[in-house]
Design a protein around this motif. Sequence first.
Motif, PDB file in Angstrom:
ATOM      1  N   GLY A 262      70.633 -79.083  31.039  1.00 32.36           N
ATOM      2  CA  GLY A 262      70.258 -80.481  31.616  1.00 32.36           C
ATOM      3  C   GLY A 262      69.050 -80.374  32.301  1.00 32.36           C
ATOM      4  O   GLY A 262      68.948 -81.225  33.215  1.00 32.36           O
ATOM      5  N   GLY A 263      68.118 -79.580  32.174  1.00 29.03           N
ATOM      6  CA  GLY A 263      66.878 -79.398  33.057  1.00 29.03           C
ATOM      7  C   GLY A 263      66.893 -78.683  34.218  1.00 29.03           C
ATOM      8  O   GLY A 263      66.352 -79.039  34.875  1.00 29.03           O
ATOM      9  N   MET A 264      68.181 -78.455  34.414  1.00 30.20           N
ATOM     10  CA  MET A 264      68.391 -77.684  35.871  1.00 30.20           C
ATOM     11  C   MET A 264      68.755 -76.241  35.806  1.00 30.20           C
ATOM     12  O   MET A 264      69.373 -75.845  34.701  1.00 30.20           O
ATOM     13  CB  MET A 264      69.472 -78.699  36.368  1.00 30.20           C
ATOM     14  CG  MET A 264      69.524 -79.982  36.643  1.00 30.20           C
ATOM     15  SD  MET A 264      70.980 -80.772  37.260  1.00 30.20           S
ATOM     16  CE  MET A 264      72.215 -80.692  35.955  1.00 30.20           C
ATOM     17  N   VAL A 265      68.598 -75.573  36.799  1.00 33.29           N
ATOM     18  CA  VAL A 265      69.445 -74.449  37.055  1.00 33.29           C
ATOM     19  C   VAL A 265      70.688 -74.542  37.540  1.00 33.29           C
ATOM     20  O   VAL A 265      70.822 -75.395  38.621  1.00 33.29           O
ATOM     21  CB  VAL A 265      68.475 -73.456  37.943  1.00 33.29           C
ATOM     22  CG1 VAL A 265      69.388 -72.135  38.371  1.00 33.29           C
ATOM     23  CG2 VAL A 265      67.288 -73.109  37.377  1.00 33.29           C
ATOM     24  N   LEU A 266      71.583 -74.219  36.832  1.00 32.30           N
ATOM     25  CA  LEU A 266      73.178 -74.478  37.065  1.00 32.30           C
ATOM     26  C   LEU A 266      73.514 -73.445  38.326  1.00 32.30           C
ATOM     27  O   LEU A 266      74.456 -73.764  38.900  1.00 32.30           O
ATOM     28  CB  LEU A 266      74.100 -74.718  36.110  1.00 32.30           C
ATOM     29  CG  LEU A 266      73.554 -75.731  35.183  1.00 32.30           C
ATOM     30  CD1 LEU A 266      74.549 -75.521  34.091  1.00 32.30           C
ATOM     31  CD2 LEU A 266      73.714 -77.139  35.745  1.00 32.30           C
ATOM     32  N   GLY A 267      73.066 -72.257  38.355  1.00 28.00           N
ATOM     33  CA  GLY A 267      73.588 -71.306  39.081  1.00 28.00           C
ATOM     34  C   GLY A 267      73.122 -69.891  38.651  1.00 28.00           C
ATOM     35  O   GLY A 267      72.304 -69.739  37.685  1.00 28.00           O
ATOM     36  N   THR A 268      73.432 -68.976  39.485  1.00 24.58           N
ATOM     37  CA  THR A 268      72.666 -67.534  39.344  1.00 24.58           C
ATOM     38  C   THR A 268      74.300 -66.658  39.635  1.00 24.58           C
ATOM     39  O   THR A 268      74.918 -67.035  40.579  1.00 24.58           O
ATOM     40  CB  THR A 268      71.684 -67.040  40.337  1.00 24.58           C
ATOM     41  OG1 THR A 268      72.062 -66.884  41.650  1.00 24.58           O
ATOM     42  CG2 THR A 268      70.565 -68.025  40.113  1.00 24.58           C
TER      43      THR A 268
END
Length: 305
Positions: A262-268
Motif C-alpha cells: 500500500g505504498g508503506m513500510v508495514l514493518g521490519t
Amino acid sequence: MTGDTAGLDEAFETYRGLLFSVAYRMLGSVADAEDVVQEAWLRWSGADRTAVREPRAYLVRTVTNTAIDRLRSERSRRESYVGPWLPEPVLTSPDVADDVELADSVSLALLVVLETLSPVERAVFVLREVFEFSHAEIAATLDRSEASVRQVAVRARRHVTERRPRFAADRAEQRRVTEEFLSAALGGDIDRLLTVLAPDVVLVPDGGGKRFAPHRPLEGAEVVARFLIGLGQHPYDGVAPEDMTTEVTYVNGAPGVVFRGGGMVLGTMAPEIVDGRVHALHLIANPDKLESIAERRVLALGLSS
C-alpha cells in the motif's frame, strides 16, 4: 562564506558521521540522533573557537551530554508507551554485516540491552566499549573523575555481558536461516517453521499503539509460529496479503526482513540467530520508527573518525 566559517564547517563535517554514530547508539532513534547532531552544530557554530583546542572532543562531549539529557526526559514518555518499546531500525550496507564488531555494536539486540542501562552508564559503555575512548577522555566528556568512570564502565560492561545474546559470526548462515524462516512463515508451514524457531523463542512486538501488535512479548515456538502464520493470512493496516511484499535485507548490521504494501513500510523483523535457529524476533511496526526504512536510506554507523 568567509574563510573562518568555511573552516568551521569543515571541522564539523569531518566528525558528523562519528557524532551521528554515537547519538544513534545512545538514543536508538534516527530522528532523535539527527536532532542531537543538529543541536551540536548550533552550539559549535556559536562557539568561541579560540577556546576549543580539540574539536573532536568538544563535539563528542556536546552530543553525549545532549543525548543523556534527552534520555532522561524520554523516560516518562516511554513508561506510557503502548506495548514494548524497541529502537528504531535502520538499513545498513553489506559491508557493515561483514564487520562482526561493527555489526554487533549496532544490532537491535544490543540496543535493546542498552535500554536497561542508566543514561550515564549507556554513555560510558558506548564511548568505551564501542568507540574505544579512554577512561580519561570519557571523564572529561562527562565532567566526572576517572575513577568514577572506571567504576561505571565495569558495572555497565557486566550488566550488558549478562544480558547480551550470543551471536553467530557466520553472516551467510544468518541469512540462510532468515530466508528459511521467512519462507516457512509465508507458506503457512507450521511444522517447518517450528524446526527453525528455538523452543524458547521470544517475539518482541512494537506497534506503539499505531498499528496492530500484541502489547506484550510472545514466548514459545508454538505461540510465535501461530502468530506469524496468522499475521500473513489476514489484511494488515488495510493491505491484503497478496498486495504485500517482503525483502530480506540488512537491518542494523544483520539479515532482517522488511514488509511493504500500500505504498508503506508495514514493518521490519530482525531475528537473533544462534546455532542455526531463531531465538528472538524484534517486530517493529510503529510507522513513526519506519521513516528511514521507507526512504530506503542506508545509514553509515561506523566506528572511526
